[in-house]
Design a protein around this motif. Structure first.
Motif, short mmCIF file in Angstrom:
data_model
loop_
_atom_site.label_atom_id
_atom_site.label_comp_id
_atom_site.label_asym_id
_atom_site.label_seq_id
_atom_site.Cartn_x
_atom_site.Cartn_y
_atom_site.Cartn_z
N ARG A 94 33.47 40.85 47.11
CA ARG A 94 32.18 40.33 46.66
C ARG A 94 31.07 41.34 46.87
NH1 ARG A 94 31.84 35.87 49.61
NH2 ARG A 94 30.58 36.86 51.21
N GLY A 95 30.21 41.50 45.86
CA GLY A 95 29.04 42.36 45.97
C GLY A 95 29.28 43.78 45.51
N PHE A 96 30.53 44.17 45.31
CA PHE A 96 30.82 45.54 44.89
C PHE A 96 30.71 45.69 43.38
CE2 PHE A 96 33.78 49.10 44.03
CZ PHE A 96 33.20 50.06 44.85
N GLN A 97 31.12 44.66 42.65
CA GLN A 97 31.07 44.67 41.19
C GLN A 97 30.43 43.36 40.74
OE1 GLN A 97 35.38 45.22 41.43
NE2 GLN A 97 35.19 46.71 39.77
N PRO A 98 29.14 43.35 40.51
CA PRO A 98 28.44 42.11 40.14
C PRO A 98 29.04 41.40 38.94
CG PRO A 98 26.86 43.79 40.72
CD PRO A 98 28.20 44.47 40.71
N ALA A 99 29.57 42.16 37.98
CA ALA A 99 30.17 41.52 36.81
C ALA A 99 31.38 40.68 37.19
CB ALA A 99 30.57 42.59 35.78
N VAL A 100 32.13 41.15 38.18
CA VAL A 100 33.30 40.40 38.64
C VAL A 100 32.86 39.14 39.37
CG1 VAL A 100 35.34 40.46 40.13
CG2 VAL A 100 34.72 42.46 38.76
N ASP A 101 31.85 39.28 40.21
CA ASP A 101 31.33 38.11 40.93
C ASP A 101 30.95 37.00 39.95
OD1 ASP A 101 31.58 39.63 43.21
OD2 ASP A 101 29.44 40.05 43.42
N LYS A 102 30.22 37.39 38.90
CA LYS A 102 29.76 36.40 37.93
C LYS A 102 30.93 35.79 37.17
CE LYS A 102 26.58 35.88 34.03
NZ LYS A 102 25.59 36.58 33.15
N ALA A 103 31.90 36.64 36.80
CA ALA A 103 33.05 36.15 36.04
C ALA A 103 33.89 35.18 36.85
CB ALA A 103 33.90 37.33 35.56
N ILE A 104 34.07 35.45 38.13
CA ILE A 104 34.84 34.55 38.98
C ILE A 104 34.14 33.20 39.08
CG2 ILE A 104 35.58 34.14 41.36
CD1 ILE A 104 36.24 37.12 41.54
N GLU A 105 32.82 33.25 39.19
CA GLU A 105 32.04 32.01 39.24
C GLU A 105 32.27 31.18 37.97
OE1 GLU A 105 27.34 30.61 39.37
OE2 GLU A 105 27.87 32.74 39.40
N GLN A 106 32.35 31.85 36.83
CA GLN A 106 32.48 31.15 35.56
C GLN A 106 33.92 30.73 35.25
OE1 GLN A 106 30.93 34.10 32.88
NE2 GLN A 106 28.79 33.52 33.24
N SER A 107 34.89 31.42 35.86
CA SER A 107 36.28 31.24 35.46
C SER A 107 36.91 29.95 35.96
CB SER A 107 37.12 32.42 35.96
OG SER A 107 37.26 32.37 37.37
N GLY A 108 36.46 29.45 37.11
CA GLY A 108 37.09 28.28 37.70
C GLY A 108 38.45 28.56 38.30
N VAL A 109 38.76 29.83 38.60
CA VAL A 109 40.06 30.17 39.18
C VAL A 109 40.24 29.47 40.52
CG1 VAL A 109 39.12 32.26 40.27
CG2 VAL A 109 41.58 32.09 39.84
N GLU A 110 41.46 28.97 40.76
CA GLU A 110 41.71 28.13 41.93
C GLU A 110 41.94 28.94 43.20
OE1 GLU A 110 44.63 24.43 43.28
OE2 GLU A 110 44.92 25.44 41.36
N ASN A 111 42.71 30.01 43.13
CA ASN A 111 43.06 30.79 44.31
C ASN A 111 42.32 32.13 44.29
OD1 ASN A 111 45.10 29.02 45.51
ND2 ASN A 111 46.29 29.48 43.65
N VAL A 112 41.52 32.37 45.29
CA VAL A 112 40.71 33.59 45.39
C VAL A 112 40.87 34.20 46.77
CG1 VAL A 112 38.39 34.55 45.30
CG2 VAL A 112 39.02 32.73 43.73
N ALA A 113 41.16 35.49 46.83
CA ALA A 113 41.15 36.23 48.09
C ALA A 113 39.96 37.18 48.04
CB ALA A 113 42.45 37.01 48.27
N GLU A 114 38.94 36.90 48.84
CA GLU A 114 37.72 37.71 48.88
C GLU A 114 37.77 38.56 50.15
OE1 GLU A 114 34.44 37.91 50.72
OE2 GLU A 114 34.55 39.64 49.35
N ALA A 115 37.73 39.88 49.97
CA ALA A 115 38.07 40.81 51.05
C ALA A 115 37.20 40.67 52.29
CB ALA A 115 38.00 42.25 50.52
N THR A 116 35.89 40.57 52.13
CA THR A 116 35.02 40.59 53.31
C THR A 116 35.17 39.34 54.16
OG1 THR A 116 33.14 39.66 52.07
CG2 THR A 116 33.33 42.06 52.17
N SER A 117 35.65 38.24 53.56
CA SER A 117 35.83 37.03 54.35
C SER A 117 37.06 37.12 55.24
CB SER A 117 35.97 35.81 53.42
OG SER A 117 37.15 35.89 52.66
#
Length: 364
Positions: free
Chosen positions: A108-131
């Motif tokens: 998260r925060g490295f590629q803003p376009a990806v952040d926005k797309a994940i928000e819009q996609s509704g994908v169920e399983n997400v591994a976010e590195a900094t967490s």
């Protein structure tokens, strides 16, 4: 041969990077308020025998997914070879594919376009590195202590012109305001965020374990394999950490100069001190004041090398090096693999970085 090497596409040089927009930064900050922050979250993968469909945001995330997933996964990257990952723009089709993925691995925060797309996609399983990482405790030998000692040693001699005050450290980087910096690359000041967690092998090992857990949740039938692979990779990363610690012992200086401030995590882990020429935005031109500061840094901290990123070119770094009579060398941020990279995968490049640092810092 590693999974990554077996699947890697033909390599082509990447273009110079551009700073991301403030609008994108605002979007990334807004996403941080959402719930897509867990290393892994519920659900199961695709049908048995199909393989787990994993989408990775860029190379360091792809490397983890391929190494940990092994034969059970099919990994695609949002960043094509030769594309600077910060500059990524996603098509509607790519955004739709995110929603169909069994797991998305991103930072998260490295590629803003990806952040926005994940928000819009509704994908169920997400591994976010900094967490998946724990904060690094600042103790003896880390960068903050070095700065305190440096100020004490040099402050009286330089008075108001001490480079400790003018930018010797991660704060400010000369006259460039922090808010004008490169997207996600604010490396200085309290609360600042450095996205390059993968350059700290210990933190990267924590991310690997988190990705293993996320894959186990997305595909419970192969959970044991994922956790075994994650543990093995984490072990290799901790061995790399040992190599860095031992390799950087008995060094002449703690300070290194880079073209772009991308190595804060690495510096903090090993008690080093990073100075950057261009500061937060790798495309910016350093001011005359900043160049004078770096002159003092090089003289006082016995610096003999200016590092640049091979794929980004060495023009600014070479200008400073020529002016000071210093040499140049490559320090690679491992954001992607190109023909210019000093290795074919994460471990090869990091070990090349270690040798370059040993030489520059006078480690024996």
């Amino acid at each position: 041969m590693s999974v990554m090497n077996a699947r890697r596409r033909p390599l082509i040089p990447r273009p110079r990077r551009r700073a991301a927009s403030r609008t994108a930064l605002a979007g990334a900050a807004a996403l941080g308020m959402l719930g897509l922050t867990a290393c892994g979250s519920g659900g199961t993968g695709g049908e048995a025998g199909d393989g787990v469909n994993v989408v990775a945001s860029f190379y360091p995330m792809r490397f983890l997914a391929e190494e940990i997933g092994g034969e059970h996964v099919s990994v695609s990257s949002l960043v094509e070879p030769g594309v600077e990952p910060h500059d990524l723009e996603l098509s509607p089709r790519q955004t739709a594919e995110l929603g169909e993925a069994d797991l998305v691995v991103y930072l998260r925060g490295f590629q803003p376009a990806v952040d926005k797309a994940i928000e819009q996609s509704g994908v169920e399983n997400v591994a976010e590195a900094t967490s998946c990482t724990e904060p690094l405790e600042h103790g003896s030998g880390h960068q903050e202590e070095h700065e305190d000692e440096h100020a004490s040693e040099h402050g009286e001699g330089h008075g108001e012109e001490s480079h400790a005050d003018e930018g010797h450290g991660d704060e400010g980087h000369g006259e460039e305001p922090a808010e004008e910096g490169h997207e996600g690359h604010d490396h200085g000041g309290e609360g600042a965020t450095d996205p390059h967690v993968w350059l700290d092998p210990v933190k990267y090992a924590e991310v690997a374990e988190g990705v293993g857990d996320a894959l186990a949740k997305a595909d419970p039938d192969h959970a044991d394999d994922y956790r075994k692979n994650a543990d093995a990779l984490a072990g290799k990363l901790r061995d790399l950490d040992t190599d860095f610690r031992e390799g950087l012992e008995n060094r002449r200086t703690d300070t290194f100069i880079t073209a772009h401030a991308a190595f804060g995590h690495l510096a903090d882990r090993y008690g080093l001190h990073e100075e950057s020429v261009a500061g937060l935005d790798p495309e910016s031109e350093p001011s005359g004041a900043r160049m004078r500061q770096l002159h003092r840094v090089a003289e006082e901290d016995d610096v003999d090398t200016v590092f640049f990123e091979a794929a980004a070119g060495e023009r600014t770094a070479k200008t400073l090096a020529d002016d000071l009579g210093l040499r140049t060398d490559v320090l690679d941020p491992v954001e992607g693999i190109t023909d210019a990279s000093p290795g074919d995968d994460y471990f090869e490049i990091m070990r090349a970085n270690l040798q370059a640092l040993r030489k520059a810092l006078g480690a024996r």
